[in-house]
Write a protein that holds these residues in place. Structure first.
Motif, short mmCIF file in Angstrom:
data_model
loop_
_atom_site.label_atom_id
_atom_site.label_comp_id
_atom_site.label_asym_id
_atom_site.label_seq_id
_atom_site.Cartn_x
_atom_site.Cartn_y
_atom_site.Cartn_z
N THR A 323 7.06 -19.19 5.91
CA THR A 323 7.59 -19.75 6.65
C THR A 323 6.93 -20.86 6.26
OG1 THR A 323 4.39 -19.23 7.23
CG2 THR A 323 7.35 -17.72 8.74
N PRO A 324 7.65 -21.91 6.85
CA PRO A 324 7.42 -23.59 6.07
C PRO A 324 5.57 -23.72 6.82
CG PRO A 324 9.57 -23.46 7.73
CD PRO A 324 9.00 -22.22 7.52
N LEU A 325 4.91 -23.27 7.04
CA LEU A 325 3.43 -23.32 7.34
C LEU A 325 2.77 -22.73 6.13
CD1 LEU A 325 0.88 -24.34 9.49
CD2 LEU A 325 1.53 -22.05 10.75
N MET A 326 3.04 -21.63 6.38
CA MET A 326 2.70 -21.15 5.43
C MET A 326 2.74 -22.07 3.74
SD MET A 326 -0.44 -18.94 6.50
CE MET A 326 -0.19 -19.31 8.64
N ALA A 327 4.02 -21.73 3.35
CA ALA A 327 3.90 -22.48 2.13
C ALA A 327 3.29 -23.70 2.65
CB ALA A 327 5.54 -22.60 1.84
N ASP A 328 2.80 -24.43 3.10
CA ASP A 328 2.41 -26.06 2.19
C ASP A 328 0.88 -25.61 2.76
OD1 ASP A 328 3.51 -29.01 2.70
OD2 ASP A 328 2.35 -28.96 4.95
N LEU A 329 1.01 -25.04 3.34
CA LEU A 329 -1.18 -24.16 3.93
C LEU A 329 -1.68 -23.97 2.02
CD1 LEU A 329 -1.70 -22.96 7.00
CD2 LEU A 329 -2.15 -24.95 6.02
N ALA A 330 -0.74 -22.97 1.65
CA ALA A 330 -0.77 -22.54 -0.06
C ALA A 330 -0.89 -23.54 -0.99
CB ALA A 330 0.43 -21.88 0.07
N ARG A 331 -0.35 -24.82 -0.57
CA ARG A 331 -0.03 -25.93 -1.97
C ARG A 331 -0.69 -26.60 -1.64
NH1 ARG A 331 0.97 -31.22 0.46
NH2 ARG A 331 1.01 -30.47 1.80
N ILE A 332 -1.17 -27.59 -0.22
CA ILE A 332 -2.48 -27.75 0.11
C ILE A 332 -4.34 -27.19 -0.31
CG2 ILE A 332 -3.79 -28.87 2.34
CD1 ILE A 332 -1.12 -29.13 3.46
N VAL A 333 -4.23 -26.23 0.33
CA VAL A 333 -5.22 -25.61 -0.32
C VAL A 333 -5.99 -24.79 -1.52
CG1 VAL A 333 -6.45 -23.05 -0.74
CG2 VAL A 333 -5.20 -23.35 1.49
N TYR A 334 -4.37 -24.79 -2.63
CA TYR A 334 -4.59 -25.20 -4.46
C TYR A 334 -4.06 -25.92 -4.84
CZ TYR A 334 -5.49 -19.95 -3.12
OH TYR A 334 -5.69 -18.45 -2.55
N GLU A 335 -3.90 -27.52 -3.99
CA GLU A 335 -3.92 -28.28 -4.76
C GLU A 335 -4.30 -29.19 -5.84
OE1 GLU A 335 -1.76 -32.47 -3.14
OE2 GLU A 335 -3.07 -32.07 -2.16
N ARG A 336 -5.97 -28.63 -5.68
CA ARG A 336 -6.97 -29.40 -6.38
C ARG A 336 -7.59 -28.12 -7.14
NH1 ARG A 336 -7.53 -32.84 -2.41
NH2 ARG A 336 -7.34 -35.02 -2.33
N ARG A 337 -8.06 -28.15 -8.68
CA ARG A 337 -9.35 -27.41 -8.98
C ARG A 337 -10.21 -27.76 -8.75
NH1 ARG A 337 -6.71 -25.37 -14.22
NH2 ARG A 337 -4.79 -26.63 -14.82
N PRO A 338 -11.57 -26.69 -8.66
CA PRO A 338 -11.14 -25.36 -9.45
C PRO A 338 -10.24 -24.06 -8.48
CG PRO A 338 -13.34 -25.16 -8.05
CD PRO A 338 -12.62 -26.68 -8.51
N ALA A 339 -9.64 -24.78 -7.85
CA ALA A 339 -9.06 -23.36 -6.57
C ALA A 339 -7.76 -22.81 -7.75
CB ALA A 339 -8.80 -23.88 -5.29
N ASP A 340 -8.04 -20.97 -7.22
CA ASP A 340 -6.80 -20.10 -8.03
C ASP A 340 -6.09 -19.76 -7.38
OD1 ASP A 340 -6.04 -19.33 -10.34
OD2 ASP A 340 -7.67 -17.98 -10.78
N PRO A 341 -5.10 -20.05 -7.44
CA PRO A 341 -3.50 -19.62 -6.57
C PRO A 341 -3.54 -18.14 -6.57
CG PRO A 341 -2.79 -21.06 -7.88
CD PRO A 341 -4.03 -21.45 -8.18
N ALA A 342 -3.85 -18.01 -7.91
CA ALA A 342 -4.38 -16.12 -8.47
C ALA A 342 -4.28 -15.36 -7.54
CB ALA A 342 -4.10 -16.33 -9.53
N GLU A 343 -5.56 -15.74 -6.66
CA GLU A 343 -6.47 -14.75 -5.76
C GLU A 343 -5.64 -14.71 -4.42
OE1 GLU A 343 -9.91 -17.12 -4.51
OE2 GLU A 343 -8.48 -18.32 -2.70
N LEU A 344 -4.37 -15.12 -4.16
CA LEU A 344 -3.91 -14.34 -3.34
C LEU A 344 -2.89 -13.40 -3.37
CD1 LEU A 344 -1.80 -17.79 -2.13
CD2 LEU A 344 -3.05 -16.56 -1.33
#
Length: 773
Positions: A323-344
């Motif tokens: 869904t566009p909402l969750m795809a956009d939230l993922a972009r925002i949440v992991y936009e800056r370091r040290p956030a690591d999208p691999a935790e998904l």
């Protein structure tokens, strides 16, 4: 209806004022004061009548009104289109849609009509992406469309894209699109009337008749967003109401697919001319392409996520980001370091992934500030909206007890200071508390519907705030000046106040009216509530700056004169929305009106004071010594049995043969008053001996001669002249003055002592304060 209430309330207020004048002053002075005040009220009424003139329908150019509405809608959404997530991106998500396969759509002929040759369409196949929605909508002959989709699939984004596209390149005679969130509609209310009211709230330059004519004439395209936001048991009823209100006119409706299908099945009815499309999930390749645009190529943090999505296109992560909402939230949440999208990749459930992204969204967007404090304040905003059962965040929703307590304290103090001059503490204190309590509940329970405000153009939330502030202060200043002048005239004519006292009372009452009237408006209540909420840490001192900042960060979005969370799921994550209960039509919220609210408050706090005037509070006479008169109660009083007698009560009677002299001493018992005695109350008459005369002398005071005629209170004031202000004993001497050979009876009906209720007030106003005060 509201004007009738105001007129009736005004008449009752003037009637109450007349009663007070008759109690406080003489009849002549009351008449003079009433004349002055009636003239003043007439001038105010004439001014309000002129100010409330409306343009007639015949003088309105509907085409010009439609252009005005279009310009207002375009202005409202011009800035907002840059903050709707992927809507304004250079490479937005390509959300696709197609005709739904659910059994909720009318036959193709009802939707498309017959072709140029009269042929009937066999099937209805619509498809495209968000960029083609305007073209597809204009191709519909009926101009009616239902958009279905899962939560976060982009229904509101598509509706907004349609609105902006229609405004960008309007065709001739094309209806003006207006987005109306259904979360604030009660299906028990007529939908057409609700749409008129909402459009009027967002576009105050258009009068009600014009908006109604535009809607009925098909010159407005209502985009009803979020049918699923209503309580589930109201969905079916709402669909029927929508079909009835819109008829053959243009319409766009958005709703979640499952909810709409259930409602259509339970109601056994549907929108018979509307095409129904459903948004499709994003494909894995589209999600990967979108996420690749959010970081530089050297950033390898997304590599594990991309690999996992390609390897598991039907896995929980792929479904969560579909869904566009969750795809956009993922972009925002992991936009800056040290956030690591691999935790998904650690989550094995779609719901857990979505909850994680919603939970991490606010800390991500407030990473440069204080995320905990921001979350706490945003949660309070969501709780406030949930308490109102709405998705709309309006500044006038914030009402704390502090505003009501402030008004109650002002009325309590003023009530005590004023009533203390009229009544003894046992009455003044409860009266002041009753006034404070009435004021508290009028302000606390006051509910504002849509805040209407005349203006030169459509307004945004901050523009509405500024205009309401200006209106509240302006009306309060004018009203305070009027109240001050009225009070000055009243105390001067009716109570004999000197110039200095009149000015003091005028200033006090005028200032109190200004403060209270401002506090009894949406802006005033918001201002006081904001102070209280800021002191407790629930909201920041600069609430407007906080809301604007949240809007700039993409947490909130603007919808006309209100704000909303960027998505309903974010609001529900912070505080679940409680669907508003079905209410009777007469219990619906009424639009706020300045003068009607002030009148309601004035009548509420005046009522307890009026009750005090009907409470027995004077002096009572009890036999002490000397010639004992016969005492009658209201039950055995012979005067009470006369059919022409309207009022009678306790009585004393003396039997006086020729030449008789009788001396009687009464004990004076003070009731609930501290005012001095000014005369005798009741009626004195000589009965039983025609032509007999009786002389009456009051020890230390005056004397009078009484014959068969009846004498009431006013003639007996000369007799009571010289009575001490607060005596404990009164001695009467009765002497038979004639020599007729019959026994006369002096009958004192409804006996008692009269006092001047406004004595202390008059002394205060005249500037002559006794030393005992």
């Amino acid at each position: 209806m509201l004007r009738k209430v105001e007129r009736i309330g005004g008449a009752l207020a003037l009637l109450a004022l007349g009663v007070v004048l008759l109690v406080l002053g003489s009849l002549n002075r009351a008449d003079q004061a009433a004349s002055v005040l009636s003239g003043f009220v007439s001038l105010i009424g004439a001014g309000l009548a002129v100010a409330s003139l409306r343009v007639t329908r015949s003088a309105v150019d509907l085409d010009a009104a439609a252009r005005t509405l279009a310009a207002g809608v375009h202005e409202q959404w011009a800035e907002e289109k840059t903050t709707l997530g992927s809507l304004a991106r250079p490479e937005p998500l390509h959300v696709r849609w197609s005709s739904t396969g659910r059994p909720v759509q009318a036959p193709p002929e009802a939707v498309l009509g017959r072709g140029p040759t009269g042929a009937r369409p066999i099937r209805l196949r619509l498809s495209g992406d968000v960029g083609r929605i305007v073209e597809a909508f204009r191709a519909l002959p009926r101009r009616q469309l239902v958009v279905l989709g899962d939560p976060g699939s982009g229904k509101t984004v598509l509706a907004t894209r349609l609105l902006l596209g229609l405004l960008k390149d309007p065709q001739e005679n094309e209806p003006v699109p207006v987005l109306l969130p259904l979360s604030s509609w009660n299906p028990n209310e007529d939908l057409f009337a609700w749409m008129v009211r909402r459009i009027r709230a967002d576009h105050p330059t258009l009068i009600e008749d014009v908006v109604s004519t535009l809607l009925r004439g098909g010159k407005v395209l209502p985009i009803l967003d979020g049918l699923d936001e209503l309580a589930p048991h109201l969905h079916a009823k709402a669909i029927g109401a929508i079909g009835k209100a819109v008829g053959t006119g243009p319409l766009v409706l958005t709703c979640r697919g499952d909810e709409y299908q259930t409602a259509v099945a339970s109601a056994d009815s549907f929108l018979g001319r509307a095409a129904v499309i459903e948004l499709e999930d994003l494909k894995v390749a589209e999600v990967i392409d979108f996420l690749d645009l959010t970081h530089i190529p050297e950033d390898d943090r997304w590599d594990p996520v991309r690999a996992h999505l390609r390897a598991h296109p039907d896995g929980p992560l792929a479904k969560a980001l579909s869904t566009p909402l969750m795809a956009d939230l993922a972009r925002i949440v992991y936009e800056r370091r040290p956030a690591d999208p691999a935790e998904l990749l650690e989550f094995t459930d779609r719901a857990a992934i979505e909850d994680h992204l919603l939970d991490a969204f606010i800390p991500a967007v407030y990473a440069s500030g204080d995320p905990r404090r921001a979350r706490r304040r945003l949660t309070f905003l969501a709780e406030t909206m949930a308490a109102h059962g709405t998705r709309d965040l309006s500044w006038w929703q914030f009402r704390s007890r502090f505003a009501a307590l402030t008004v109650a304290a002002i009325f309590g103090v003023m009530g005590w200071l004023f009533l203390r001059l009229l009544f003894a503490p046992p009455l003044a204190a409860p009266g002041a508390l009753a006034m404070a309590g009435a004021a508290y509940y009028v302000v606390k329970l006051g509910v504002w519907g849509e805040v209407h405000q005349q203006g030169s153009r459509a307004v945004d939330p901050l523009g509405m705030f500024r205009r309401q502030r200006l209106t509240a202060i302006g009306f309060a200043l004018l009203g305070g000046l009027g109240v001050g002048l009225a009070v000055a005239a009243l105390v001067t004519v009716a109570l004999g106040a000197n110039g200095r006292s009149a000015l003091q009372f005028a200033g006090i009452f005028g200032s109190v009216f200004m403060i209270v009237s401002v506090a009894n408006t949406p802006w005033g209540t918001f201002f006081l509530s904001r102070l209280s909420l800021a002191a407790t840490g629930r909201l920041p001192p600069g609430l407007r700056r906080f809301i604007i900042d949240a809007h700039d960060r993409g947490v909130l979005r603007q919808a006309g004169t209100v704000y909303q969370f960027r998505h309903a799921r974010l609001q529900d994550w912070l505080a679940p929305l409680r669907p508003r209960p079905e209410q009777p039509e007469e219990d619906r919220e009424m639009p706020e009106n300045f003068w009607s609210r002030q009148l309601a408050l004035a009548m509420a706090v005046t009522f307890p004071t009026m009750i005090l005037f009907f409470i027995p509070q004077g002096y009572r006479l009890d036999y002490h010594s000397g010639a004992e008169p016969r005492q009658y109660s209201a039950v055995d009083n012979p005067h009470c049995r006369a059919p022409e007698t309207l009022d009678c009560g306790f009585a004393f009677a003396w039997e006086l043969p020729p030449g008789a002299v009788a001396t009687t001493t009464f004990k004076v018992s003070k009731g609930l008053t501290e005012q001095p005695i000014v005369g005798l109350a009741g009626t004195l008459a000589v009965e039983g001996c025609q032509g007999a005369a009786v002389g009456l002398r009051l020890a230390g005071a005056g004397a009078a001669s009484i014959t068969g005629s009846q004498f009431r209170e006013a003639p007996l004031k000369d007799l009571a002249r010289g009575i001490p202000g607060k005596p404990t004993r009164l001695t009467f001497t009765l002497r038979r003055l004639d020599d007729r050979p019959c026994t006369a009876r002096l009958f004192w009906d409804d006996e008692g002592l009269s006092f001047d209720l406004a004595f202390k007030l008059k002394r205060r106003l005249s500037g002559d304060r006794p030393a005992t005060e």
